[in-house]
Motif scaffolding. Structure first.
Motif, PDB file in Angstrom:
ATOM      1  N   UNK A  81       0.832  -1.207   0.000  1.00 27.93           N
ATOM      2  CA  UNK A  81       0.000   0.000   0.000  1.00 27.93           C
ATOM      3  C   UNK A  81       0.865   1.254   0.000  1.00 27.93           C
ATOM      4  N   UNK A  82       1.814   1.279  -0.892  1.00 22.47           N
ATOM      5  CA  UNK A  82       2.776   2.374  -1.074  1.00 22.47           C
ATOM      6  C   UNK A  82       3.856   2.439   0.004  1.00 22.47           C
ATOM      7  N   UNK A  83       3.874   1.501   0.890  1.00 22.80           N
ATOM      8  CA  UNK A  83       4.974   1.365   1.842  1.00 22.80           C
ATOM      9  C   UNK A  83       5.715   0.106   1.458  1.00 22.80           C
ATOM     10  N   UNK A  84       6.991   0.119   1.633  1.00 23.00           N
ATOM     11  CA  UNK A  84       7.789  -1.022   1.209  1.00 23.00           C
ATOM     12  C   UNK A  84       8.520  -1.609   2.400  1.00 23.00           C
ATOM     13  N   UNK A  85       8.750  -2.906   2.332  1.00 21.16           N
ATOM     14  CA  UNK A  85       9.602  -3.530   3.336  1.00 21.16           C
ATOM     15  C   UNK A  85      11.033  -3.293   2.885  1.00 21.16           C
ATOM     16  N   UNK A  86      11.804  -2.782   3.802  1.00 21.00           N
ATOM     17  CA  UNK A  86      13.221  -2.520   3.546  1.00 21.00           C
ATOM     18  C   UNK A  86      14.047  -3.192   4.639  1.00 21.00           C
ATOM     19  N   UNK A  87      15.273  -3.504   4.295  1.00 18.32           N
ATOM     20  CA  UNK A  87      16.225  -4.026   5.271  1.00 18.32           C
ATOM     21  C   UNK A  87      17.096  -2.856   5.685  1.00 18.32           C
ATOM     22  N   UNK A 104      15.548  -1.948  -0.610  1.00 15.72           N
ATOM     23  CA  UNK A 104      14.216  -2.504  -0.785  1.00 15.72           C
ATOM     24  C   UNK A 104      14.266  -4.027  -0.795  1.00 15.72           C
ATOM     25  N   UNK A 105      13.292  -4.647  -0.145  1.00 16.92           N
ATOM     26  CA  UNK A 105      13.152  -6.103  -0.215  1.00 16.92           C
ATOM     27  C   UNK A 105      12.222  -6.401  -1.373  1.00 16.92           C
ATOM     28  N   UNK A 106      12.729  -7.086  -2.354  1.00 15.86           N
ATOM     29  CA  UNK A 106      11.946  -7.401  -3.555  1.00 15.86           C
ATOM     30  C   UNK A 106      11.109  -8.656  -3.328  1.00 15.86           C
ATOM     31  N   UNK A 107      10.311  -8.998  -4.313  1.00 17.77           N
ATOM     32  CA  UNK A 107       9.423 -10.160  -4.245  1.00 17.77           C
ATOM     33  C   UNK A 107      10.193 -11.403  -3.818  1.00 17.77           C
ATOM     34  N   UNK A 108       9.523 -12.220  -3.019  1.00 19.36           N
ATOM     35  CA  UNK A 108      10.171 -13.437  -2.520  1.00 19.36           C
ATOM     36  C   UNK A 108       9.101 -14.504  -2.325  1.00 19.36           C
ATOM     37  N   UNK A 109       9.247 -15.610  -3.026  1.00 22.47           N
ATOM     38  CA  UNK A 109       8.276 -16.702  -2.954  1.00 22.47           C
ATOM     39  C   UNK A 109       8.301 -17.352  -1.571  1.00 22.47           C
ATOM     40  N   UNK A 110       7.187 -17.976  -1.214  1.00 19.74           N
ATOM     41  CA  UNK A 110       7.096 -18.653   0.083  1.00 19.74           C
ATOM     42  C   UNK A 110       8.197 -19.696   0.203  1.00 19.74           C
ATOM     43  N   UNK A 133      27.751  -4.106  13.176  1.00 19.13           N
ATOM     44  CA  UNK A 133      26.776  -4.012  12.094  1.00 19.13           C
ATOM     45  C   UNK A 133      25.440  -4.580  12.563  1.00 19.13           C
ATOM     46  N   UNK A 134      24.353  -3.865  12.264  1.00 17.53           N
ATOM     47  CA  UNK A 134      23.033  -4.341  12.644  1.00 17.53           C
ATOM     48  C   UNK A 134      22.097  -4.293  11.456  1.00 17.53           C
ATOM     49  N   UNK A 135      21.134  -5.205  11.433  1.00 20.25           N
ATOM     50  CA  UNK A 135      20.130  -5.262  10.382  1.00 20.25           C
ATOM     51  C   UNK A 135      18.765  -5.420  11.028  1.00 20.25           C
ATOM     52  N   UNK A 136      17.745  -4.860  10.375  1.00 15.19           N
ATOM     53  CA  UNK A 136      16.359  -5.050  10.821  1.00 15.19           C
ATOM     54  C   UNK A 136      15.426  -4.722   9.660  1.00 15.19           C
ATOM     55  N   UNK A 137      14.270  -5.376   9.649  1.00 10.82           N
ATOM     56  CA  UNK A 137      13.261  -5.082   8.646  1.00 10.82           C
ATOM     57  C   UNK A 137      12.401  -3.920   9.128  1.00 10.82           C
ATOM     58  N   UNK A 138      12.089  -2.999   8.208  1.00  8.69           N
ATOM     59  CA  UNK A 138      11.244  -1.859   8.532  1.00  8.69           C
ATOM     60  C   UNK A 138      10.276  -1.613   7.376  1.00  8.69           C
ATOM     61  N   UNK A 139       9.175  -0.909   7.660  1.00  5.71           N
ATOM     62  CA  UNK A 139       8.298  -0.396   6.611  1.00  5.71           C
ATOM     63  C   UNK A 139       8.734   1.026   6.324  1.00  5.71           C
ATOM     64  N   UNK A 140       8.877   1.367   5.056  1.00  3.31           N
ATOM     65  CA  UNK A 140       9.294   2.727   4.690  1.00  3.31           C
ATOM     66  C   UNK A 140       8.783   3.048   3.303  1.00  3.31           C
TER      67      UNK A 140
END
Length: 141
Positions: A81-87, A104-110, A133-140
């Motif tokens: 909905x115009x927000x993207x999952x990003x790492x 950006x996290x692109x399409x990924x099959x189950x 170094x740290x990583x986390x998923x966010x909506x942006x």
């Protein structure tokens, strides 16, 4: 005199109409950063694994795997909905300076896993502490 009174009344009426129009406008979901229910792909369906980091004199290449551990395909345009999952990737210099990137996290099959990498530039003369170094998923957007 009559002209100035009519002009004054017209100005007041226009101002009142403007206030009414502004107050009756509804606030959209996008204004406050909220993502409408049902359009979020749950972040907990994804996992990341940092694989390698290679630091140069002014940039670092961070390599990682992203896995969709759910039974649902992640199709970016179906869920966000115009927000993207990003790492969100944070790297830190030994003096505490933080540098970040949000690829950006692109399409990924189950059940699928995808290897990816991102290059992050940092200031000349900085020494990067690879242990922080740290990583986390966010909506942006």
């Amino acid at each position: 005199m009559k002209t100035s009174i009519h002009l004054y009344r017209l100005t007041l009426m226009l101002f009142a109409c403007l206030l009414f129009t502004l107050s009756s406008c509804s606030k959209s979901d996008d204004d406050d950063g909220a993502i409408p229910a049902g359009k979020k792909y749950p972040l907990e369906n994804l996992e990341y694994r940092l694989t390698t980091q290679t630091a140069g004199s002014e940039s670092i290449i961070v390599k990682y795997d992203i896995k969709n551990r759910s039974n649902t395909d992640y199709v970016r345009l179906d869920y966000d909905y115009n927000y993207h999952i990003r790492l969100k990737i944070n790297i830190f210099a030994t003096d505490g300076t933080k540098f970040e990137a949000t690829p950006l996290v692109e399409n990924l099959a189950k059940g699928a896993t995808k290897a990816d990498q991102w290059s992050i530039d940092y200031s000349a003369g900085k020494t990067i502490d690879l242990t922080k170094t740290s990583l986390e998923f966010i909506y942006k957007r």
